[in-house]
Design a protein around this motif. Structure first.
Motif, PDB file in Angstrom:
ATOM      1  N   ARG A 441       0.816  -1.224   0.000  1.00  0.00           N
ATOM      2  CA  ARG A 441       0.000   0.000   0.000  1.00  0.00           C
ATOM      3  C   ARG A 441       0.845   1.268   0.000  1.00  0.00           C
ATOM      4  N   THR A 442       2.105   1.170   0.389  1.00  0.00           N
ATOM      5  CA  THR A 442       2.968   2.347   0.350  1.00  0.00           C
ATOM      6  C   THR A 442       3.765   2.423  -0.949  1.00  0.00           C
ATOM      7  N   ASN A 443       3.685   1.402  -1.770  1.00  0.00           N
ATOM      8  CA  ASN A 443       4.286   1.405  -3.104  1.00  0.00           C
ATOM      9  C   ASN A 443       3.415   0.528  -3.981  1.00  0.00           C
ATOM     10  N   ILE A 444       2.346   1.104  -4.517  1.00  0.00           N
ATOM     11  CA  ILE A 444       1.290   0.304  -5.144  1.00  0.00           C
ATOM     12  C   ILE A 444       1.726  -0.314  -6.473  1.00  0.00           C
ATOM     13  N   ASN A 445       2.921   0.009  -6.949  1.00  0.00           N
ATOM     14  CA  ASN A 445       3.438  -0.645  -8.159  1.00  0.00           C
ATOM     15  C   ASN A 445       3.939  -2.051  -7.886  1.00  0.00           C
ATOM     16  N   ARG A 446       3.970  -2.447  -6.623  1.00  0.00           N
ATOM     17  CA  ARG A 446       4.401  -3.794  -6.239  1.00  0.00           C
ATOM     18  C   ARG A 446       3.168  -4.629  -5.917  1.00  0.00           C
ATOM     19  N   VAL A 734      -7.540  -3.203  -2.281  1.00  0.00           N
ATOM     20  CA  VAL A 734      -7.857  -1.935  -2.929  1.00  0.00           C
ATOM     21  C   VAL A 734      -6.795  -0.911  -2.556  1.00  0.00           C
ATOM     22  N   VAL A 735      -6.270  -0.196  -3.573  1.00  0.00           N
ATOM     23  CA  VAL A 735      -5.276   0.845  -3.342  1.00  0.00           C
ATOM     24  C   VAL A 735      -5.681   2.104  -4.114  1.00  0.00           C
ATOM     25  N   LYS A 736      -5.075   3.208  -3.749  1.00  0.00           N
ATOM     26  CA  LYS A 736      -5.377   4.501  -4.379  1.00  0.00           C
ATOM     27  C   LYS A 736      -4.128   5.032  -5.054  1.00  0.00           C
ATOM     28  N   ASP A 737      -4.292   5.579  -6.280  1.00  0.00           N
ATOM     29  CA  ASP A 737      -3.144   6.158  -6.962  1.00  0.00           C
ATOM     30  C   ASP A 737      -3.045   7.649  -6.659  1.00  0.00           C
ATOM     31  N   ASP A 741      -7.796   7.885  -7.997  1.00  0.00           N
ATOM     32  CA  ASP A 741      -8.561   6.731  -8.473  1.00  0.00           C
ATOM     33  C   ASP A 741      -8.195   5.499  -7.655  1.00  0.00           C
ATOM     34  N   LEU A 742      -9.139   4.573  -7.565  1.00  0.00           N
ATOM     35  CA  LEU A 742      -8.917   3.335  -6.837  1.00  0.00           C
ATOM     36  C   LEU A 742      -8.659   2.196  -7.815  1.00  0.00           C
ATOM     37  N   TYR A 743      -7.862   1.234  -7.366  1.00  0.00           N
ATOM     38  CA  TYR A 743      -7.630   0.008  -8.120  1.00  0.00           C
ATOM     39  C   TYR A 743      -7.879  -1.164  -7.182  1.00  0.00           C
ATOM     40  N   LEU A 744      -8.658  -2.103  -7.656  1.00  0.00           N
ATOM     41  CA  LEU A 744      -8.900  -3.326  -6.898  1.00  0.00           C
ATOM     42  C   LEU A 744      -8.186  -4.477  -7.600  1.00  0.00           C
ATOM     43  N   TRP A 745      -7.349  -5.169  -6.839  1.00  0.00           N
ATOM     44  CA  TRP A 745      -6.618  -6.334  -7.339  1.00  0.00           C
ATOM     45  C   TRP A 745      -7.169  -7.578  -6.662  1.00  0.00           C
ATOM     46  N   HIS A 746      -7.317  -8.662  -7.422  1.00  0.00           N
ATOM     47  CA  HIS A 746      -7.739  -9.913  -6.785  1.00  0.00           C
ATOM     48  C   HIS A 746      -7.224 -11.104  -7.579  1.00  0.00           C
ATOM     49  N   GLY A 747      -7.151 -12.245  -6.909  1.00  0.00           N
ATOM     50  CA  GLY A 747      -6.688 -13.470  -7.528  1.00  0.00           C
ATOM     51  C   GLY A 747      -7.796 -14.198  -8.260  1.00  0.00           C
ATOM     52  N   ASP A 748      -7.500 -15.436  -8.633  1.00  0.00           N
ATOM     53  CA  ASP A 748      -8.427 -16.210  -9.458  1.00  0.00           C
ATOM     54  C   ASP A 748      -8.067 -17.681  -9.315  1.00  0.00           C
ATOM     55  N   GLU A 749      -9.089 -18.519  -9.310  1.00  0.00           N
ATOM     56  CA  GLU A 749      -8.835 -19.945  -9.201  1.00  0.00           C
ATOM     57  C   GLU A 749      -8.473 -20.561 -10.548  1.00  0.00           C
ATOM     58  N   SER A 750      -9.220 -20.247 -11.597  1.00  0.00           N
ATOM     59  CA  SER A 750      -8.906 -20.876 -12.889  1.00  0.00           C
ATOM     60  C   SER A 750      -9.492 -20.153 -14.094  1.00  0.00           C
ATOM     61  N   ASP A 751     -10.310 -19.138 -13.897  1.00  0.00           N
ATOM     62  CA  ASP A 751     -10.971 -18.509 -15.044  1.00  0.00           C
ATOM     63  C   ASP A 751     -10.005 -17.791 -15.970  1.00  0.00           C
ATOM     64  N   HIS A 752      -9.081 -17.031 -15.401  1.00  0.00           N
ATOM     65  CA  HIS A 752      -8.161 -16.239 -16.217  1.00  0.00           C
ATOM     66  C   HIS A 752      -6.697 -16.528 -15.924  1.00  0.00           C
ATOM     67  N   SER A 753      -6.417 -17.309 -14.884  1.00  0.00           N
ATOM     68  CA  SER A 753      -5.036 -17.678 -14.562  1.00  0.00           C
ATOM     69  C   SER A 753      -4.120 -16.462 -14.532  1.00  0.00           C
ATOM     70  N   GLY A 754      -4.512 -15.506 -13.755  1.00  0.00           N
ATOM     71  CA  GLY A 754      -3.731 -14.290 -13.567  1.00  0.00           C
ATOM     72  C   GLY A 754      -4.332 -13.485 -12.431  1.00  0.00           C
ATOM     73  N   ILE A 755      -3.753 -12.339 -12.158  1.00  0.00           N
ATOM     74  CA  ILE A 755      -4.250 -11.435 -11.116  1.00  0.00           C
ATOM     75  C   ILE A 755      -5.064 -10.346 -11.801  1.00  0.00           C
ATOM     76  N   HIS A 756      -6.308 -10.195 -11.389  1.00  0.00           N
ATOM     77  CA  HIS A 756      -7.220  -9.239 -12.015  1.00  0.00           C
ATOM     78  C   HIS A 756      -7.021  -7.835 -11.470  1.00  0.00           C
ATOM     79  N   ARG A 757      -7.317  -6.850 -12.343  1.00  0.00           N
ATOM     80  CA  ARG A 757      -7.299  -5.458 -11.901  1.00  0.00           C
ATOM     81  C   ARG A 757      -8.563  -4.739 -12.361  1.00  0.00           C
ATOM     82  N   TRP A 758      -9.164  -4.023 -11.434  1.00  0.00           N
ATOM     83  CA  TRP A 758     -10.294  -3.135 -11.724  1.00  0.00           C
ATOM     84  C   TRP A 758      -9.865  -1.702 -11.441  1.00  0.00           C
ATOM     85  N   LYS A 759     -10.348  -0.779 -12.258  1.00  0.00           N
ATOM     86  CA  LYS A 759     -10.120   0.638 -11.990  1.00  0.00           C
ATOM     87  C   LYS A 759     -11.455   1.283 -11.611  1.00  0.00           C
TER      88      LYS A 759
END
Length: 1004
Positions: A441-446, A734-737, A741-759
């Motif tokens: 949260r103190t370096n949201i690029n990580r 959820v983090v703020k830039d 703006d807010l960004y929500l990051w979340h994982g996934d079991e098998s649908d997209h096999s990656g980490i999702h991002r919402w703006k």
């Protein structure tokens, strides 16, 4: 016709108003006497409203997330709270707050997946793994993904476009870990995931991918899969396949099972077992251009000649200098034997196939055991946790015809492509299931998932391929099995000394670890109870239980010791004190996220549906509550009220938490709070036999801002990599830039096999307007608005079987049975006084069942109408044995109107579903185009004006026709009837369902 014209004009007006949202303008507070209140909307907005006491305490949510267009509106408050209890307090002043916004939620895709497609079947995905095996034939790479929970485990790609998956249409066969090809067939080394003593090989034909039927094969049906013809079948403990290869010129297929020390030799054409040979710890098989067999055993790799009878000679060549050979492959020109060597080496080694002399190596010695930094000349073949049997990490080497080769780098969930000179070309990457995700949260690029660390670029707004992200660290190599493999690394935070720390679960404690800029993870030896978590300001948040009370505390960061380890105060600040209730849970739920905000609020969230695990007793109260910092048992607001266990409807609106739809316990995820924004998550395991990926967004006054995400039901079961969908996204962050703006990051079991991002944008459009109520009123003093209709749903009980002759309704048969259910409150949840009526019918033998509502004695002069909402959830339209009708009958029982869905096969194989209104087709469509509409409540109206009947159903074009039975008396509508008929045809009997809601009768 004037009525129809007016309806069309109204629809046109609404369509014209649906323009791009603009920022709403708050109006000044308006003092309003009585229980009526007025508010203004200056631009089309999402709105929510509630009643507040003492300016800030929410005592009633009036509505949530409803779109209002510009205008002045009047609404009412009845003086009650959410449970219809009177809030009358003499002299107390209440305020109505209306929240407006035009916040936008944009799903931007995923990181950690190199696929060129953002969604759809061509996007690479797997369950726990990237590729487990790869072999090339013609212009395709054939690969397998291991355990895939019912989805296909095998696929291919064109070598020109490796980041686009091509499905192999073999049906649901089995889960495969190994693959080999002789150029004619592709052989898959597979297992039964739910009966892992069973392992076997099946094959597909190169080019058309048809399943091969071996003359010596046997039919086997893996658990939850379709039948497949298999060879090399073994049913024994520890018998999983550990190596697979096939001769191109010769006749033999080789299958290794290291756990039982067995090498099988089979006829590759017939599948007949030729030899069962004993080789201890056998694994990692390949054949060279002369059809000699290379096999790894323990730390050795040796070459054997294959005798005509399928036996092996003594080793004719053994490679030296290997520590833990994990995969072998001979180059396409036959000159090199290539080995991936794990252990302390973590390198690819190239030996002369004739002499066994080491010619080259690829990869940094020691790999990630020595440094966590990721690069393309570094491999993660094994780690301190890798199990000997059924290893989580399986590597391979696969050569293309041009001499280039692919190396599986399983610890980094990727496959690296190099040319014949060992220069990196490209990669294919996708993550396995990511249940644990985090953002510094103190370096949201990580951004973190498990032990992977990604550097992200927020300026890239659409995440496909490798744009906008890169894998930069892998912290997992030195982590032993003593640490919990499911929770892994959490709460990574850069503290004020510029160093980054996190927490690793070890038994009943967290261990504080440091993530240095160079080198590997540093284990500090500082152990912290699991009730505590590391917060963004460096403090420790704690949760403890004292009797029936929950105490939430914060222990400030005080500094660092000589070993750079953080230190905390021994005196805790009490954030909140809460007696056990649905919000805190029983037993209480320890927060998995930071609960205090920058606006001195404390947010508590209960993700479970079961209140008492010994019962179970279901949570029927609120799941989300907010207190002022330091408060004791005094909520500023409570929301996310539970639905009911029998609820079967669509995903509920903000302000509600679904405990129905067959959802499992721990249906929710976690809660994030950023400034005045509160976002809850709901992953919904088994919700409607699937999952959800839904989020509710609230202001910290308790009013809803919005809802976003989707469900498995909405996107369709079997839909590959559907937009927005994720399974078991357990830990959203959820983090703020810098722009707000807010960004929500979340994982996934098998649908997209990656980490999702919402703006999340448009937060500056959030506005409140306040209407002051001059004094409190009792419920008795509430002036009900004048109504001009008969409520046909009045008197229906809540959440139960409909008793016969209740609220004007009669039913035949009078009670429920296996094929006949008439229940209330199955698609509604919000208000016991506002229920629906759901009727399920599936009788297989000839019968007629009815559910009827008495309309009373009527003798209208000009017109009458019945309006409300109608749903056909998971319905089978009329065709064959079962028929269903919604009818209006006159006082002589003659049919005035009839309305029903039916199916048309006249243009087969195209099958259409039609909605019939008397004899006219009102709506028609194929597949999901119409059934997705029918599954949900759709507004409908049946109206008669001077004998002309008009039917309105949702947004379909209304139709006007004549009375169904010309001899019926349109002036005397007497009964609304749902009729179900099973006839004696030979067609299958499919179940049908009708659900009615908010039915109103008007007569003039």
């Amino acid at each position: 016709m004037k009525i129809i014209t007016a309806i069309f004009l109204t629809l046109l007006f609404f369509a014209a108003e649906a323009q791009k949202p603009v920022k709403p303008v708050a109006v000044k507070d308006i003092a309003t006497p009585g229980n009526k209140f007025t508010f203004k909307i200056t631009a089309t907005s999402q709105t929510s409203a509630g009643v507040f006491e003492n300016d800030s305490i929410l005592v009633r949510t009036l509505w949530s997330n409803v779109t209002y267009r510009p205008g002045t509106y009047t609404n009412y408050w009845d003086g009650n709270d959410d449970y219809h209890r009177s809030l009358a307090k003499p002299g107390k002043v209440y305020k109505i707050k209306v929240l407006t916004n035009n916040v936008v939620y944009t799903w931007q895709g995923t990181i950690g997946n190199s696929s060129t497609r953002m969604t759809g079947a061509a996007k690479h995905r797997g369950y726990y793994h990237c590729m487990r095996g790869l072999a090339f034939a013609e212009s395709y790479g054939y690969f397998c993904t291991g355990y895939s929970e019912g989805s296909p485990s095998i696929a291919k790609f064109n070598i020109a476009t490796p980041n686009e998956k091509i499905d192999i249409a073999t049906g649901s066969t089995a889960d495969a870990n190994y693959v080999a090809t002789d150029g004619t067939k592709v052989y898959w080394g597979a297992f039964d995931s739910f009966s892992d003593k069973n392992s076997f090989v099946f094959a597909t034909s190169v080019g058309n991918e048809v399943l091969v039927k071996f003359t010596n094969g046997l039919a086997y049906t893996p658990t939850y899969r379709s039948e497949v013809n298999v060879i090399s079948y073994v049913n024994a403990p520890n018998s999983l396949i550990s190596g697979l290869t096939v001769q191109r010129k010769g006749s033999y297929l080789f299958v290794a099972r290291r756990g039982i020390g067995q090498l099988q030799v089979l006829n590759k054409a017939t599948g007949a077992l030729v030899q069962t040979l004993a080789y201890n710890d056998c694994k990692a098989l390949c054949v060279d251009a002369s059809d000699n067999l290379w096999m790894a055993q323990g730390s050795t790799v040796s070459k054997y000649q294959v005798n005509n009878n399928g036996t092996l000679s003594a080793a004719i060549l053994t490679l030296s200098g290997l520590v833990d050979p994990l995969a072998t492959q001979v180059s396409n020109d036959g000159k090199l034997i290539t080995v991936t060597d794990g252990g302390r080496n973590q390198q690819v080694k190239f030996f002369n196939n004739s002499s066994g002399i080491l010619t080259n190596t690829l990869g940094v010695a020691g790999g990630y055991f020595t440094d966590a930094t990721v690069n393309d000349n570094k491999f993660y073949f094994s780690d301190a946790r890798t199990a000997r049997q059924n290893p989580a990490l399986i590597t391979f080497i696969a050569y293309q015809a041009d001499g280039s080769f692919w190396v599986a780098d399983p610890g980094n969930s990727r496959v690296q492509h190099y040319n014949s000179s060992r220069t990196f070309i490209d990669r294919v990457m996708w993550l396995g299931s990511t249940y644990s995700t985090w953002v510094d949260r103190t370096n949201i690029n990580r951004v973190f998932a498990y032990y992977w660390e990604f550097a992200v670029d927020y300026s890239v707004q659409t995440l496909t391929g490798a744009k906008g992200w890169s894998l930069v660290k892998n912290w997992g190599a030195n982590v032993t099995s003593a640490y919990d493999g499911f929770v892994t690394l959490k709460y990574q935070t850069t503290l004020r000394n510029g160093r980054t720390y996190g927490m690793m679960r070890k038994g009943s404690f967290w261990e504080m670890v440091e993530l240095p800029s160079t080198g590997t993870m540093r284990f500090t030896g500082i152990f912290i109870p699991l009730s505590k978590i590391l917060c963004s300001d460096g403090s420790l948040q704690d949760h403890s239980e004292i009797g029936l009370a929950n105490v939430y505390q914060r222990f400030p960061l005080t500094g660092f010791d000589g070993s750079r380890n953080p230190q905390w105060s021994s005196t805790g600040e009490t954030l909140a004190f809460a007696t056990n209730d649905p919000v805190t849970g029983s037993p209480a739920t320890t927060p998995s996220n930071q609960i205090f905000s920058t606006t001195s609020k404390v947010v508590l969230f209960n993700p479970n549906i079961i209140l008492n695990k010994k019962g179970p007793a279901y949570v029927t109260g609120y799941h989300l509550g907010v207190m002022e910092r330091g408060a004791k048992d005094e909520y500023v607001f409570q929301t996310e009220r539970a639905t009911h266990r029998n609820y079967q409807g669509s995903y509920p609106a903000p302000g509600w938490f679904d405990i129905g739809n067959n959802v499992n316990d721990f249906a929710g995820g976690n809660v994030n709070i950023v400034d005045r924004n509160i976002i809850t998550s709901y992953h919904g395991e088994f919700w409607k036999d699937g999952q959800t990926n839904k989020y509710n967004h609230y202001y910290d006054n308790g009013l809803a801002i919005g809802q976003f995400g989707t469900t498995r039901k909405d996107v369709g079961f079997g839909n590959h990599a559907a937009p927005m969908m994720a399974g078991n996204a357990l830990s959203p962050v959820v983090v703020k830039d810098a722009k707000g703006d807010l960004y929500l990051w979340h994982g996934d079991e098998s649908d997209h096999s990656g980490i999702h991002r919402w703006k999340i944008t448009g937060l500056n459009t959030i506005a409140e307007q306040t209407i002051i109520m001059s004094s409190a009123r009792s419920a008795e003093a509430y002036a009900v608005p004048v109504i001009d209709y008969v409520d046909l749903m009045a008197g229906l009980p809540f959440d139960t079987m409909l008793p016969n002759k209740t609220g004007g309704w009669t039913r035949s048969p009078a009670t429920n049975n296996a094929d006949w259910h008439v229940n209330t409150s199955r698609l509604t949840y919000a208000d016991p006084l506002d229920t629906d009526l759901k009727i399920d019918f599936g009788q297989s033998t000839p019968i007629t069942n009815t559910v009827s509502r008495d309309l009373g004695k009527n003798n209208v002069t000009t017109s009458w109408s019945i309006s409300g909402y109608l749903a056909y959830p998971d319905n089978a339209p009329n065709y064959g044995r079962i028929e269903q009708y919604l009818k209006v009958l006159d006082d002589a029982g003659k049919v005035l109107t009839t309305f029903y869905p039916t199916r048309d096969y006249s243009a087969y194989p195209t099958v259409t579903t039609q909605i019939k209104a008397n004899t006219i087709t009102l709506a028609t469509g194929t597949g999901n185009s119409i059934t997705s509409v029918m599954n949900n409540f759709v507004p409908f109206t049946i109206s008669v004006m001077r004998g002309a009947v008009t039917f309105i159903y949702g947004n379909y074009k209304p139709v006007t026709t004549t009375i169904f039975d010309a001899t019926a008396n349109w002036r005397s509508p007497a009964t609304l009837q749902c009729q179900f008929i099973t006839n004696n045809s030979n067609y299958p009997a499919y179940g049908v369902t009708i659900d009615l809601y908010q039915l109103k009768y008007r007569g003039h």
